[in-house]
Write an enzyme that holds these catalytic residues in place. Structure first.
Site, PDB file in Angstrom:
ATOM      1  N   ASP A 137       0.913  -1.131   0.115  1.00 13.51           N
ATOM      2  CA  ASP A 137       0.010   0.027  -0.022  1.00 13.51           C
ATOM      3  C   ASP A 137       0.866   1.253  -0.124  1.00 13.51           C
ATOM      4  O   ASP A 137       2.061   1.246   0.272  1.00 13.51           O
ATOM      5  CB  ASP A 137      -0.838   0.024   1.448  1.00 13.51           C
ATOM      6  CG  ASP A 137      -1.902  -0.879   1.184  1.00 13.51           C
ATOM      7  OD1 ASP A 137      -2.303  -1.410   0.210  1.00 13.51           O
ATOM      8  OD2 ASP A 137      -2.660  -1.251   2.244  1.00 13.51           O
ATOM      9  N   ARG A 187      -1.021  -0.798  -8.615  1.00 14.42           N
ATOM     10  CA  ARG A 187      -2.423  -0.202  -8.216  1.00 14.42           C
ATOM     11  C   ARG A 187      -2.351   1.155  -8.544  1.00 14.42           C
ATOM     12  O   ARG A 187      -1.735   2.037  -7.869  1.00 14.42           O
ATOM     13  CB  ARG A 187      -2.708  -0.867  -6.836  1.00 14.42           C
ATOM     14  CG  ARG A 187      -4.138  -0.115  -6.221  1.00 14.42           C
ATOM     15  CD  ARG A 187      -4.338  -0.248  -4.977  1.00 14.42           C
ATOM     16  NE  ARG A 187      -4.021  -1.509  -4.446  1.00 14.42           N
ATOM     17  CZ  ARG A 187      -3.920  -1.962  -3.160  1.00 14.42           C
ATOM     18  NH1 ARG A 187      -3.600  -0.904  -2.244  1.00 14.42           N
ATOM     19  NH2 ARG A 187      -3.782  -3.179  -2.929  1.00 14.42           N
ATOM     20  N   ALA A 192      -5.818   8.562  -0.181  1.00 16.75           N
ATOM     21  CA  ALA A 192      -6.880   8.658   0.818  1.00 16.75           C
ATOM     22  C   ALA A 192      -6.044   9.507   2.046  1.00 16.75           C
ATOM     23  O   ALA A 192      -6.629   9.723   2.857  1.00 16.75           O
ATOM     24  CB  ALA A 192      -7.073   7.414   1.216  1.00 16.75           C
ATOM     25  N   THR A 229     -10.862   2.086  -8.042  1.00 17.28           N
ATOM     26  CA  THR A 229     -11.769   3.472  -7.969  1.00 17.28           C
ATOM     27  C   THR A 229     -13.020   2.768  -7.888  1.00 17.28           C
ATOM     28  O   THR A 229     -13.311   2.016  -8.305  1.00 17.28           O
ATOM     29  CB  THR A 229     -11.413   4.131  -8.897  1.00 17.28           C
ATOM     30  OG1 THR A 229     -12.070   5.321  -8.843  1.00 17.28           O
ATOM     31  CG2 THR A 229     -11.639   3.534 -10.487  1.00 17.28           C
ATOM     32  N   HIS A 230     -13.879   3.638  -7.395  1.00 16.88           N
ATOM     33  CA  HIS A 230     -15.419   3.283  -7.278  1.00 16.88           C
ATOM     34  C   HIS A 230     -16.096   4.349  -8.043  1.00 16.88           C
ATOM     35  O   HIS A 230     -17.315   4.372  -8.355  1.00 16.88           O
ATOM     36  CB  HIS A 230     -16.042   3.354  -5.843  1.00 16.88           C
ATOM     37  CG  HIS A 230     -15.233   2.754  -4.957  1.00 16.88           C
ATOM     38  ND1 HIS A 230     -14.399   3.408  -4.254  1.00 16.88           N
ATOM     39  CD2 HIS A 230     -15.243   1.416  -4.467  1.00 16.88           C
ATOM     40  CE1 HIS A 230     -13.611   2.483  -3.368  1.00 16.88           C
ATOM     41  NE2 HIS A 230     -14.224   1.352  -3.701  1.00 16.88           N
ATOM     42  N   ARG A 291     -10.583   7.213   7.379  1.00 16.92           N
ATOM     43  CA  ARG A 291     -10.430   7.651   5.849  1.00 16.92           C
ATOM     44  C   ARG A 291     -11.581   7.437   4.890  1.00 16.92           C
ATOM     45  O   ARG A 291     -11.990   8.114   4.045  1.00 16.92           O
ATOM     46  CB  ARG A 291      -9.130   6.921   5.352  1.00 16.92           C
ATOM     47  CG  ARG A 291      -7.913   7.542   6.045  1.00 16.92           C
ATOM     48  CD  ARG A 291      -6.689   7.152   5.144  1.00 16.92           C
ATOM     49  NE  ARG A 291      -6.498   5.695   5.137  1.00 16.92           N
ATOM     50  CZ  ARG A 291      -5.731   5.236   6.336  1.00 16.92           C
ATOM     51  NH1 ARG A 291      -5.387   6.125   7.392  1.00 16.92           N
ATOM     52  NH2 ARG A 291      -5.545   3.903   6.428  1.00 16.92           N
ATOM     53  N   ARG A 292     -12.266   6.337   5.217  1.00 14.81           N
ATOM     54  CA  ARG A 292     -13.631   5.732   4.405  1.00 14.81           C
ATOM     55  C   ARG A 292     -14.610   7.075   4.679  1.00 14.81           C
ATOM     56  O   ARG A 292     -15.493   7.365   3.724  1.00 14.81           O
ATOM     57  CB  ARG A 292     -14.114   4.384   4.498  1.00 14.81           C
ATOM     58  CG  ARG A 292     -13.119   3.418   4.522  1.00 14.81           C
ATOM     59  CD  ARG A 292     -12.644   3.040   2.933  1.00 14.81           C
ATOM     60  NE  ARG A 292     -11.882   4.093   2.294  1.00 14.81           N
ATOM     61  CZ  ARG A 292     -10.603   3.992   2.474  1.00 14.81           C
ATOM     62  NH1 ARG A 292      -9.847   2.820   3.217  1.00 14.81           N
ATOM     63  NH2 ARG A 292      -9.622   4.903   2.164  1.00 14.81           N
TER      64      ARG A 292
HETATM   65  C1  LIG Z   1      -8.596  -1.440  -3.605  1.00 18.97           C
HETATM   66  C2  LIG Z   1      -8.087   0.008  -3.327  1.00 18.97           C
HETATM   67  C3  LIG Z   1      -6.935   0.054  -2.618  1.00 18.97           C
HETATM   68  C4  LIG Z   1      -6.556   1.350  -1.995  1.00 18.97           C
HETATM   69  N1  LIG Z   1      -5.523   1.485  -1.616  1.00 18.97           N
HETATM   70  C5  LIG Z   1      -4.781   2.760  -1.452  1.00 18.97           C
HETATM   71  C6  LIG Z   1      -3.524   2.766  -0.849  1.00 18.97           C
HETATM   72  O1  LIG Z   1      -2.850   2.003  -0.925  1.00 18.97           O
HETATM   73  N2  LIG Z   1      -3.187   4.077  -0.699  1.00 18.97           N
HETATM   74  C7  LIG Z   1      -4.167   5.455  -0.721  1.00 18.97           C
HETATM   75  O2  LIG Z   1      -3.771   6.200  -0.551  1.00 18.97           O
HETATM   76  N3  LIG Z   1      -5.450   5.017  -0.861  1.00 18.97           N
HETATM   77  C8  LIG Z   1      -6.106   3.751  -1.261  1.00 18.97           C
HETATM   78  N4  LIG Z   1      -7.061   3.619  -1.599  1.00 18.97           N
HETATM   79  C9  LIG Z   1      -8.194   4.637  -1.465  1.00 18.97           C
HETATM   80  C10 LIG Z   1      -8.366   5.628  -2.523  1.00 18.97           C
HETATM   81  O3  LIG Z   1      -6.915   6.487  -2.691  1.00 18.97           O
HETATM   82  C11 LIG Z   1      -9.579   6.480  -2.352  1.00 18.97           C
HETATM   83  O4  LIG Z   1      -9.301   7.243  -1.312  1.00 18.97           O
HETATM   84  C12 LIG Z   1     -10.932   5.888  -2.443  1.00 18.97           C
HETATM   85  O5  LIG Z   1     -10.996   4.643  -3.273  1.00 18.97           O
HETATM   86  C13 LIG Z   1     -11.776   6.756  -2.988  1.00 18.97           C
HETATM   87  O6  LIG Z   1     -11.726   7.131  -4.242  1.00 18.97           O
HETATM   88  P1  LIG Z   1     -12.606   6.753  -5.433  1.00 18.97           P
HETATM   89  O7  LIG Z   1     -11.627   6.713  -6.713  1.00 18.97           O
HETATM   90  O8  LIG Z   1     -13.351   5.695  -5.219  1.00 18.97           O
HETATM   91  O9  LIG Z   1     -13.421   8.145  -5.726  1.00 18.97           O
HETATM   92  P2  LIG Z   1     -14.260   9.205  -5.064  1.00 18.97           P
HETATM   93  O10 LIG Z   1     -13.879  10.411  -5.552  1.00 18.97           O
HETATM   94  O11 LIG Z   1     -14.070   9.172  -3.575  1.00 18.97           O
HETATM   95  O12 LIG Z   1     -15.461   8.662  -5.427  1.00 18.97           O
HETATM   96  C14 LIG Z   1     -16.058   8.987  -6.766  1.00 18.97           C
HETATM   97  C15 LIG Z   1     -17.308   8.331  -7.085  1.00 18.97           C
HETATM   98  O13 LIG Z   1     -17.459   7.071  -6.586  1.00 18.97           O
HETATM   99  C16 LIG Z   1     -18.593   6.518  -6.449  1.00 18.97           C
HETATM  100  N5  LIG Z   1     -18.641   6.245  -4.962  1.00 18.97           N
HETATM  101  C17 LIG Z   1     -17.545   6.303  -4.032  1.00 18.97           C
HETATM  102  N6  LIG Z   1     -17.771   5.858  -2.735  1.00 18.97           N
HETATM  103  C18 LIG Z   1     -18.931   5.326  -2.959  1.00 18.97           C
HETATM  104  C19 LIG Z   1     -20.034   4.835  -2.176  1.00 18.97           C
HETATM  105  N7  LIG Z   1     -19.496   4.409  -0.882  1.00 18.97           N
HETATM  106  N8  LIG Z   1     -21.190   4.143  -2.565  1.00 18.97           N
HETATM  107  C20 LIG Z   1     -21.623   4.509  -3.719  1.00 18.97           C
HETATM  108  N9  LIG Z   1     -20.831   5.086  -4.693  1.00 18.97           N
HETATM  109  C21 LIG Z   1     -19.386   5.835  -4.274  1.00 18.97           C
HETATM  110  C22 LIG Z   1     -19.410   7.840  -6.561  1.00 18.97           C
HETATM  111  O14 LIG Z   1     -20.294   7.974  -7.634  1.00 18.97           O
HETATM  112  C23 LIG Z   1     -18.484   8.964  -6.165  1.00 18.97           C
HETATM  113  O15 LIG Z   1     -18.992   9.975  -6.954  1.00 18.97           O
HETATM  114  C24 LIG Z   1      -7.481   2.348  -2.248  1.00 18.97           C
HETATM  115  C25 LIG Z   1      -8.699   2.132  -2.932  1.00 18.97           C
HETATM  116  C26 LIG Z   1      -9.121   1.109  -3.268  1.00 18.97           C
HETATM  117  C27 LIG Z   1     -10.352   1.078  -4.132  1.00 18.97           C
END
Ligand SMILES: Cc1cc2nc3c(=O)[nH]c(=O)nc-3n(C[C@H](O)[C@H](O)[C@H](O)COP(=O)(O)OP(=O)(O)OC[C@H]3O[C@@H](n4cnc5c(N)ncnc54)[C@H](O)[C@@H]3O)c2cc1C
Length: 311
Positions: A137, A187, A192, A229-230, A291-292
């Protein structure tokens, strides 16, 4: 503003002690975390794999300040990998592990880099014996150089060691270009943690543009992109770009967090894509959970509703 406040809270020792001592409802933590024990992690992994997902398991914990604690975390990963192997869950990388370098010693006051290197090598050896891989990570921006250095050094012995690039950093497109060699598992996520404007893009739009740019570099390269990403828009761009560059479905994967957008995970898997779920477990869930909450106000509402429904 709310996001900044929550991210500050995620790093605060006082807030951590206070909130972890609060009788949080099981529901809130259980939505994002498999449970506290190795058994919990195995149970949920088994269920996800039966549901056509891949899994990467994170033993919760970060910023270890004691070498014995770092050794304990390492032991837990080695034990977990042995149990995954015994249960037939790790073969062909179906379940792998994610490791935070500071959980295995990177932040120690003395010999941090050496300790982390040795501990990660132990975990990577156990992963290899279990037929699977490790992804390191990425933590806050002060850890980027030491973490990428660990990756470079360890990849001599463990070429499949994965690493993470965060698109909110201004440097990330360059980092991606340096990581496109054949077999390089990278990745890509947005990031975050809190970072100053001098190193990070300030607006969401810039972070998203950077994500799209980094994704293009990785998909056009020869490595194995893991698109974490989501974001529905970025997922659409990824699918289109993967088609344009002629990537087979097994040459990259999507990644999402446990408990977030499960219907989208199912949709992608049903369409033939590889989808890996990041599954945390352990009792040290505080930093991860906050963070979530910072990422999405709806998560915060879920949290507050669950708290108020208990009291
Ligand atoms: C597998 C994985 C590993 C990760 N590893 C790291 C790491 O090593 N270091 C690090 O700094 N971060 C890590 N992260 C966290 C990442 O950096 C983001 O903080 C986190 O994934 C939120 O970003 P996002 O791309 O989903 O976009 P966001 O800008 O948070 O969300 C974009 C869109 O996604 C949809 N969405 C998001 N959350 C939801 C929800 N709960 N329900 C419905 N829709 C939603 C919505 O449409 C939203 O507008 C990881 C994330 C994932 C998925």
């Amino acid at each position: 503003m709310l996001r900044q406040a929550l991210l500050a809270l995620s790093a605060s020792k006082q807030a951590r002690d206070l909130i972890m001592a609060t009788p949080l409802t099981r529901d809130v933590v259980a939505r994002f975390v498999a449970g506290e024990t190795t058994d919990d992690a195995l149970r949920v992994t088994d269920r996800l794999i039966s549901d056509a997902r891949l899994v990467t398991i994170d033993f919760l914990g970060e910023d270890t300040t004691d070498p014995e604690q770092a050794a304990g975390v390492t032991e837990e990963y080695v034990r977990l990998l042995g149990r995954l192997s015994d249960a037939g869950l790790s073969a062909r990388g179906r379940a792998e592990v994610s490791v935070k370098p500071t959980a295995v010693g990177l932040g120690l006051a003395e010999h941090g880099e050496k300790t982390a290197l040795e501990n990660i090598a132990r975990i990577a050896t156990a992963a290899r014996n279990a037929g699977t891989t490790v992804t390191l990570d990425m933590e806050d921006h002060s850890r980027i150089e030491p973490t990428l250095k660990l990756v470079r050094e360890l990849r001599d012995d463990f070429p499949d060691l994965g690493c993470v690039i965060q698109s909110y950093l201004r440097r990330s497109a360059d980092d991606c270009r340096a990581l496109t060699a054949s077999g390089s598992r990278v990745r890509l996520c947005k990031g975050a943690y809190q970072a100053p404007d001098s190193v990070a893009w300030a607006s969401r739009a810039e972070v998203d543009r950077s994500y799209a740019r980094c994704m293009r570099i990785l998909l056009e390269g020869h490595g194995y992109p893991m698109l974490a990403t989501h974001d529905p828009r970025l997922i659409r761009i990824a699918a289109t770009k993967a088609g344009v560059v002629g990537r087979d479905a097994d040459s990259f994967e999507y990644q999402m967090l446990y408990g977030i957008r499960p219907a989208e995970q199912a949709r992608l898997a049903a369409a033939g894509a590889q989808v890996r779920v990041y599954l945390p477990y352990g009792s040290d869930w505080y930093g991860y959970l906050v963070r979530r909450l910072a990422e999405r106000p709806a998560n915060l509402m879920f949290f507050l509703r669950a708290l108020s429904s208990r009291h």
